[in-house]
Design a protein around this motif. Structure first.
Motif, mmCIF file in Angstrom:
data_model
loop_
_atom_site.group_PDB
_atom_site.id
_atom_site.type_symbol
_atom_site.label_atom_id
_atom_site.label_comp_id
_atom_site.label_asym_id
_atom_site.label_seq_id
_atom_site.Cartn_x
_atom_site.Cartn_y
_atom_site.Cartn_z
ATOM 1 N N GLY A 98 0.774 -1.221 0.000
ATOM 2 C CA GLY A 98 0.000 0.000 0.000
ATOM 3 C C GLY A 98 0.812 1.281 0.000
ATOM 4 N N HIS A 99 2.135 1.182 0.099
ATOM 5 C CA HIS A 99 3.009 2.359 0.114
ATOM 6 C C HIS A 99 4.189 2.111 -0.815
ATOM 7 N N PRO A 100 4.364 2.965 -1.824
ATOM 8 C CA PRO A 100 5.532 2.800 -2.680
ATOM 9 C C PRO A 100 6.799 3.167 -1.916
ATOM 10 N N GLY A 101 7.919 2.696 -2.383
ATOM 11 C CA GLY A 101 9.185 3.053 -1.759
ATOM 12 C C GLY A 101 9.443 4.540 -1.909
ATOM 13 N N ALA A 102 10.379 5.059 -1.130
ATOM 14 C CA ALA A 102 10.717 6.478 -1.182
ATOM 15 C C ALA A 102 12.194 6.633 -0.856
ATOM 16 N N ARG A 103 12.699 7.834 -1.061
ATOM 17 C CA ARG A 103 14.093 8.131 -0.740
ATOM 18 C C ARG A 103 14.151 9.408 0.073
ATOM 19 N N LEU A 104 15.080 9.431 1.022
ATOM 20 C CA LEU A 104 15.309 10.616 1.842
ATOM 21 C C LEU A 104 16.739 11.092 1.647
ATOM 22 N N ILE A 105 16.905 12.394 1.538
ATOM 23 C CA ILE A 105 18.238 13.002 1.517
ATOM 24 C C ILE A 105 18.501 13.498 2.937
ATOM 25 N N HIS A 106 19.649 13.096 3.495
ATOM 26 C CA HIS A 106 20.036 13.487 4.858
ATOM 27 C C HIS A 106 21.314 14.310 4.825
ATOM 28 N N VAL A 107 21.476 15.184 5.818
ATOM 29 C CA VAL A 107 22.774 15.796 6.062
ATOM 30 C C VAL A 107 23.658 14.698 6.632
ATOM 31 N N ILE A 108 24.906 14.675 6.225
ATOM 32 C CA ILE A 108 25.813 13.626 6.701
ATOM 33 C C ILE A 108 25.791 13.599 8.230
ATOM 34 N N GLY A 109 25.730 12.407 8.787
ATOM 35 C CA GLY A 109 25.682 12.247 10.229
ATOM 36 C C GLY A 109 24.297 11.896 10.740
ATOM 37 N N CYS A 110 23.255 12.196 9.972
ATOM 38 C CA CYS A 110 21.892 11.862 10.403
ATOM 39 C C CYS A 110 21.669 10.350 10.319
ATOM 40 N N GLN A 111 22.187 9.724 9.279
ATOM 41 C CA GLN A 111 22.095 8.278 9.098
ATOM 42 C C GLN A 111 23.497 7.683 9.225
ATOM 43 N N PRO A 112 23.799 7.004 10.313
ATOM 44 C CA PRO A 112 25.145 6.469 10.515
ATOM 45 C C PRO A 112 25.549 5.482 9.420
ATOM 46 N N HIS A 113 26.812 5.444 9.122
ATOM 47 C CA HIS A 113 27.426 4.469 8.215
ATOM 48 C C HIS A 113 26.979 4.611 6.766
ATOM 49 N N ALA A 114 26.432 5.753 6.378
ATOM 50 C CA ALA A 114 26.028 5.961 4.995
ATOM 51 C C ALA A 114 27.166 6.645 4.244
ATOM 52 N N ALA A 115 27.313 6.295 2.981
ATOM 53 C CA ALA A 115 28.367 6.888 2.153
ATOM 54 C C ALA A 115 27.972 8.307 1.748
ATOM 55 N N PRO A 116 28.894 9.271 1.826
ATOM 56 C CA PRO A 116 28.556 10.647 1.467
ATOM 57 C C PRO A 116 28.365 10.820 -0.038
ATOM 58 N N ILE A 117 27.513 11.790 -0.377
ATOM 59 C CA ILE A 117 27.324 12.175 -1.771
ATOM 60 C C ILE A 117 27.549 13.684 -1.868
ATOM 61 N N THR A 118 27.808 14.171 -3.077
ATOM 62 C CA THR A 118 28.080 15.593 -3.283
ATOM 63 C C THR A 118 26.779 16.381 -3.396
ATOM 64 N N LEU A 119 26.911 17.692 -3.409
ATOM 65 C CA LEU A 119 25.749 18.563 -3.584
ATOM 66 C C LEU A 119 25.050 18.274 -4.912
ATOM 67 N N ASP A 120 25.817 18.158 -5.988
ATOM 68 C CA ASP A 120 25.213 17.875 -7.299
ATOM 69 C C ASP A 120 24.447 16.557 -7.286
ATOM 70 N N GLN A 121 25.026 15.528 -6.664
ATOM 71 C CA GLN A 121 24.342 14.236 -6.575
ATOM 72 C C GLN A 121 23.064 14.357 -5.748
ATOM 73 N N ALA A 122 23.125 15.074 -4.621
ATOM 74 C CA ALA A 122 21.951 15.239 -3.762
ATOM 75 C C ALA A 122 20.835 15.956 -4.512
ATOM 76 N N LEU A 123 21.171 17.003 -5.244
ATOM 77 C CA LEU A 123 20.150 17.750 -5.984
ATOM 78 C C LEU A 123 19.561 16.919 -7.115
ATOM 79 N N GLU A 124 20.395 16.122 -7.773
ATOM 80 C CA GLU A 124 19.892 15.262 -8.852
ATOM 81 C C GLU A 124 18.941 14.203 -8.291
ATOM 82 N N ILE A 125 19.303 13.585 -7.187
ATOM 83 C CA ILE A 125 18.449 12.572 -6.563
ATOM 84 C C ILE A 125 17.150 13.209 -6.075
ATOM 85 N N LEU A 126 17.243 14.429 -5.562
ATOM 86 C CA LEU A 126 16.061 15.127 -5.051
ATOM 87 C C LEU A 126 15.044 15.422 -6.148
#
Length: 172
Positions: A98-126
């Motif tokens: 009943g709920h499609p998947g989704a994606r969240l963009i976080h500031v580094i440190g909000c989600q532990p152990h996640a690989a960092p992405i650049t500003l351009d990558q974050a804006l493209e994903i957004l």
């Protein structure tokens, strides 16, 4: 009070002043941000109302030191990228019935152990459907073009039928 915490005054949007605990600070693209704990009341697992602490990231204009406070032991989060710029991470929220998947963009440190992405990558994903900035770490304030308001019910949950994209104005 934990050793690496200090008391602060938290300014609420309606002008109220609350006492809070400062746990850490970080430099964001838009200025300093502080993770504070604010004590409030909530219904606990027993069904009774009890005191709980909510931890949130706030901009500097909402957090003020108390006179005589010792802030020397408050951790300052290091900038994670070699060039000194802000970094972000992506969290994929799985599809549920009943709920499609989704994606969240976080500031580094909000989600532990996640690989960092650049500003351009974050804006493209957004720009992709069902992708929003996290409200807990207030990622929208650190993304220069993510200035549109988020729907009030977002709070890091999949969007469902109503999708918000940063290139569209939210219509509530």
């Amino acid at each position: 009070m934990p050793q690496n915490a200090a008391r602060v005054t938290v300014m609420m949007p309606d002008g109220q002043e609350l006492l809070g605990r400062l746990y850490e600070r970080r430099r964001a693209a838009v200025g300093w941000q502080y993770r504070v704990g604010i004590t409030c009341w909530a219904v606990g697992s027993s069904g009774r109302t009890e005191r709980v602490e909510q931890s949130v990231w706030l901009d500097a204009r909402h957090v003020h030191p108390l006179e005589g406070g010792d802030y020397s032991r408050i951790p300052t989060l290091a900038t994670p990228t070699a060039d000194g710029r802000q970094a972000w991470t992506v969290q994929d929220l799985p599809h549920r019935p009943g709920h499609p998947g989704a994606r969240l963009i976080h500031v580094i440190g909000c989600q532990p152990h996640a690989a960092p992405i650049t500003l351009d990558q974050a804006l493209e994903i957004l720009r992709q459907p069902r992708t929003v900035p996290c409200r807990e770490c207030n990622a929208a304030t650190s993304l220069p073009t993510a200035t549109d308001p988020l729907p009030p019910q977002q709070d890091c949950a999949p969007l469902g039928e109503r999708e918000h994209r940063p290139d569209q104005q939210w219509r509530g």
